[in-house]
Design a protein around this motif. Sequence first.
Motif, PDB file in Angstrom:
ATOM      1  N   ASN A   1      13.723  -0.940  -8.678  1.00  0.00           N
ATOM      2  CA  ASN A   1      13.719  -0.384  -7.832  1.00  0.00           C
ATOM      3  C   ASN A   1      12.078  -0.243  -7.748  1.00  0.00           C
ATOM      4  OD1 ASN A   1      16.670   0.153  -7.785  1.00  0.00           O
ATOM      5  ND2 ASN A   1      16.292   2.400  -8.382  1.00  0.00           N
ATOM      6  N   SER A   2      11.092  -0.948  -8.400  1.00  0.00           N
ATOM      7  CA  SER A   2       9.407  -0.168  -8.367  1.00  0.00           C
ATOM      8  C   SER A   2       8.780  -1.947  -8.021  1.00  0.00           C
ATOM      9  CB  SER A   2       8.898  -0.687  -9.434  1.00  0.00           C
ATOM     10  OG  SER A   2       8.881  -1.790 -10.672  1.00  0.00           O
ATOM     11  N   THR A   3       7.975  -1.730  -7.316  1.00  0.00           N
ATOM     12  CA  THR A   3       7.012  -2.777  -6.691  1.00  0.00           C
ATOM     13  C   THR A   3       7.129  -3.727  -7.236  1.00  0.00           C
ATOM     14  OG1 THR A   3       6.996  -1.415  -4.290  1.00  0.00           O
ATOM     15  CG2 THR A   3       6.027  -3.353  -3.993  1.00  0.00           C
ATOM     16  N   ASP A   4       6.577  -4.689  -6.597  1.00  0.00           N
ATOM     17  CA  ASP A   4       5.612  -6.339  -7.453  1.00  0.00           C
ATOM     18  C   ASP A   4       4.273  -5.954  -7.957  1.00  0.00           C
ATOM     19  OD1 ASP A   4       4.687  -8.663  -8.832  1.00  0.00           O
ATOM     20  OD2 ASP A   4       5.937  -9.761  -7.425  1.00  0.00           O
ATOM     21  N   PRO A   5       3.635  -5.423  -8.820  1.00  0.00           N
ATOM     22  CA  PRO A   5       2.581  -5.204  -9.744  1.00  0.00           C
ATOM     23  C   PRO A   5       1.326  -6.028  -8.221  1.00  0.00           C
ATOM     24  CG  PRO A   5       3.481  -5.789 -11.289  1.00  0.00           C
ATOM     25  CD  PRO A   5       4.452  -5.745  -9.994  1.00  0.00           C
ATOM     26  N   PHE A   6       2.038  -7.315  -8.411  1.00  0.00           N
ATOM     27  CA  PHE A   6       1.117  -8.114  -7.857  1.00  0.00           C
ATOM     28  C   PHE A   6       0.805  -8.042  -5.704  1.00  0.00           C
ATOM     29  CE2 PHE A   6       1.981 -10.216 -11.616  1.00  0.00           C
ATOM     30  CZ  PHE A   6       0.672  -9.982 -12.261  1.00  0.00           C
ATOM     31  N   ALA A   7       1.606  -7.383  -5.347  1.00  0.00           N
ATOM     32  CA  ALA A   7       1.900  -7.088  -4.315  1.00  0.00           C
ATOM     33  C   ALA A   7       0.834  -6.639  -2.956  1.00  0.00           C
ATOM     34  CB  ALA A   7       3.796  -6.098  -3.776  1.00  0.00           C
ATOM     35  N   GLN A   8       0.485  -6.615  -2.222  1.00  0.00           N
ATOM     36  CA  GLN A   8      -0.116  -5.250  -1.699  1.00  0.00           C
ATOM     37  C   GLN A   8      -0.053  -4.860  -0.784  1.00  0.00           C
ATOM     38  OE1 GLN A   8      -2.947  -9.360   0.472  1.00  0.00           O
ATOM     39  NE2 GLN A   8      -3.520  -9.948  -1.393  1.00  0.00           N
ATOM     40  N   ASN A   9      -0.820  -3.984  -0.527  1.00  0.00           N
ATOM     41  CA  ASN A   9      -0.299  -2.711   0.092  1.00  0.00           C
ATOM     42  C   ASN A   9      -0.211  -3.428   2.000  1.00  0.00           C
ATOM     43  OD1 ASN A   9      -0.017  -1.133  -1.542  1.00  0.00           O
ATOM     44  ND2 ASN A   9      -2.284   0.338  -0.932  1.00  0.00           N
ATOM     45  N   ILE A  10       0.559  -2.676   2.477  1.00  0.00           N
ATOM     46  CA  ILE A  10       1.002  -3.207   3.887  1.00  0.00           C
ATOM     47  C   ILE A  10       0.577  -2.273   5.469  1.00  0.00           C
ATOM     48  CG2 ILE A  10       2.355  -4.305   5.876  1.00  0.00           C
ATOM     49  CD1 ILE A  10       2.052  -5.554   3.922  1.00  0.00           C
ATOM     50  N   HIS A  11      -0.079  -2.091   5.731  1.00  0.00           N
ATOM     51  CA  HIS A  11      -0.400  -0.734   6.850  1.00  0.00           C
ATOM     52  C   HIS A  11      -0.972  -0.159   5.878  1.00  0.00           C
ATOM     53  CE1 HIS A  11       2.140  -3.192   9.931  1.00  0.00           C
ATOM     54  NE2 HIS A  11       2.777  -2.869   8.903  1.00  0.00           N
ATOM     55  N   GLY A  12      -1.434  -0.203   4.741  1.00  0.00           N
ATOM     56  CA  GLY A  12      -1.833   1.024   4.119  1.00  0.00           C
ATOM     57  C   GLY A  12      -1.379   2.030   3.059  1.00  0.00           C
ATOM     58  N   THR A  13      -0.067   1.578   3.319  1.00  0.00           N
ATOM     59  CA  THR A  13       1.281   2.309   1.876  1.00  0.00           C
ATOM     60  C   THR A  13       1.510   1.095   1.058  1.00  0.00           C
ATOM     61  OG1 THR A  13       2.514   3.734   2.153  1.00  0.00           O
ATOM     62  CG2 THR A  13       2.582   1.956   3.791  1.00  0.00           C
ATOM     63  N   ASN A  14       2.546   1.339   0.272  1.00  0.00           N
ATOM     64  CA  ASN A  14       3.058   0.744  -0.674  1.00  0.00           C
ATOM     65  C   ASN A  14       4.431   0.132   0.543  1.00  0.00           C
ATOM     66  OD1 ASN A  14       5.198  -0.408  -2.541  1.00  0.00           O
ATOM     67  ND2 ASN A  14       5.299   1.506  -3.782  1.00  0.00           N
ATOM     68  N   PRO A  15       4.802  -1.409   0.437  1.00  0.00           N
ATOM     69  CA  PRO A  15       5.319  -2.083   1.651  1.00  0.00           C
ATOM     70  C   PRO A  15       6.540  -1.658   1.465  1.00  0.00           C
ATOM     71  CG  PRO A  15       3.899  -3.886   0.095  1.00  0.00           C
ATOM     72  CD  PRO A  15       3.878  -2.687  -0.537  1.00  0.00           C
ATOM     73  N   GLN A  16       6.782  -1.219   0.401  1.00  0.00           N
ATOM     74  CA  GLN A  16       8.824  -0.431  -0.062  1.00  0.00           C
ATOM     75  C   GLN A  16       8.730   1.339   0.930  1.00  0.00           C
ATOM     76  OE1 GLN A  16      11.347  -0.578  -3.175  1.00  0.00           O
ATOM     77  NE2 GLN A  16      10.044  -0.617  -4.236  1.00  0.00           N
ATOM     78  N   ASN A  17       7.727   1.879   0.794  1.00  0.00           N
ATOM     79  CA  ASN A  17       7.793   3.023   1.877  1.00  0.00           C
ATOM     80  C   ASN A  17       7.475   2.792   4.030  1.00  0.00           C
ATOM     81  OD1 ASN A  17       7.083   4.544   0.160  1.00  0.00           O
ATOM     82  ND2 ASN A  17       4.494   3.988  -0.196  1.00  0.00           N
ATOM     83  N   LEU A  18       8.037   1.260   3.687  1.00  0.00           N
ATOM     84  CA  LEU A  18       8.234   1.117   5.443  1.00  0.00           C
ATOM     85  C   LEU A  18       9.694   1.450   5.618  1.00  0.00           C
ATOM     86  CD1 LEU A  18       6.130  -2.143   6.189  1.00  0.00           C
ATOM     87  CD2 LEU A  18       5.574   0.248   6.350  1.00  0.00           C
ATOM     88  N   ILE A  19      10.500   1.541   4.916  1.00  0.00           N
ATOM     89  CA  ILE A  19      11.684   2.308   5.327  1.00  0.00           C
ATOM     90  C   ILE A  19      11.714   3.473   4.289  1.00  0.00           C
ATOM     91  CG2 ILE A  19      14.189   1.989   4.006  1.00  0.00           C
ATOM     92  CD1 ILE A  19      13.231  -1.355   4.079  1.00  0.00           C
ATOM     93  N   GLU A  20      12.428   4.187   5.187  1.00  0.00           N
ATOM     94  CA  GLU A  20      12.490   5.611   4.853  1.00  0.00           C
ATOM     95  C   GLU A  20      12.738   5.666   3.345  1.00  0.00           C
ATOM     96  OE1 GLU A  20      13.258   5.025   7.571  1.00  0.00           O
ATOM     97  OE2 GLU A  20      11.951   5.277   9.335  1.00  0.00           O
TER      98      GLU A  20
END
Length: 278
Positions: free
Chosen positions: A19-38
């Motif tokens: 359930n964790s985000t890829d450590p090499f993934a960049q932030n999207i809109h200043g946040t963790n990409p998974q946080n784009l979903i509630e």
Amino acid sequence: SFVEPASLICGRVHLHMANSTDPFAQNIHGTNPQNLIEKITREKIYNTPFWKEKCFGISAESLVDLAAGLRSYGGAFEGAKKSTSFLCLTLKMLQIHPGHEIALEFIKNEDQKYARLLGALYLRLVGRPVEIFQYLEPLLSDFRRVRHQTREGRIGLDYIDVLVDELLHKDSFCGIVLPRIPPRHVLEGTGQLDSRTSGLACNKERALRSTPLLSARVCPEKVITLARSELDMRHQEQNNVAKQKQVVESFCRDTGANNNSTDMESSFYPRKRVKCEL
């Protein structure tokens, strides 16, 4: 003291890794990409059997195969307790954050319509406004039907062009709040986007080109001008007929003749046969 079994500890570690985000993934809109979903939606996805069985430890190549196997799209269903496979793959794309090339390949794939819709939703979540309009607007010409899994768990039908229009203009899609983007006319005003040619103008241009009198090339900008000139010609003809009637009536009043006399009609219209009463 109570010591947890090693199996429980390993299970929690694997669950955290899944359930964790890829450590090499960049932030999207200043946040963790998974946080784009509630968060509440993410928790439902984490408890979905499809997520636990199919989405653990997959790469971008495996994601392509899973996207090709989609048979419907939708968000949460059965009283918002379960999540569809479409929503699970959306979160997985945000988690591993593949390159824009994979998302664009999904969008350009005409054979797999659900993979195309998945790529469109992902690009709408992580893309820049110019990229969103540039790559999603061509999908407005895709009129194919897709299956929609409703909140009640039933299957309905929608159209890809309608769903893409919702992605461009609505605030949410499949229960996901979409990031705000500026309207198209704002991007056109700043010079970031070119003006979009309407399909109605193109149809009008093709209709004008098909006529024998307008077989020459007609620019889209001249379509409205030609329509106005045609109306002006009709108005001019009506005005000429009205002026002729006024001349006839004034001549009749000056000579003291009757307006309905046959002699007056024969004088103004010599080719018309007039029946004279003797």
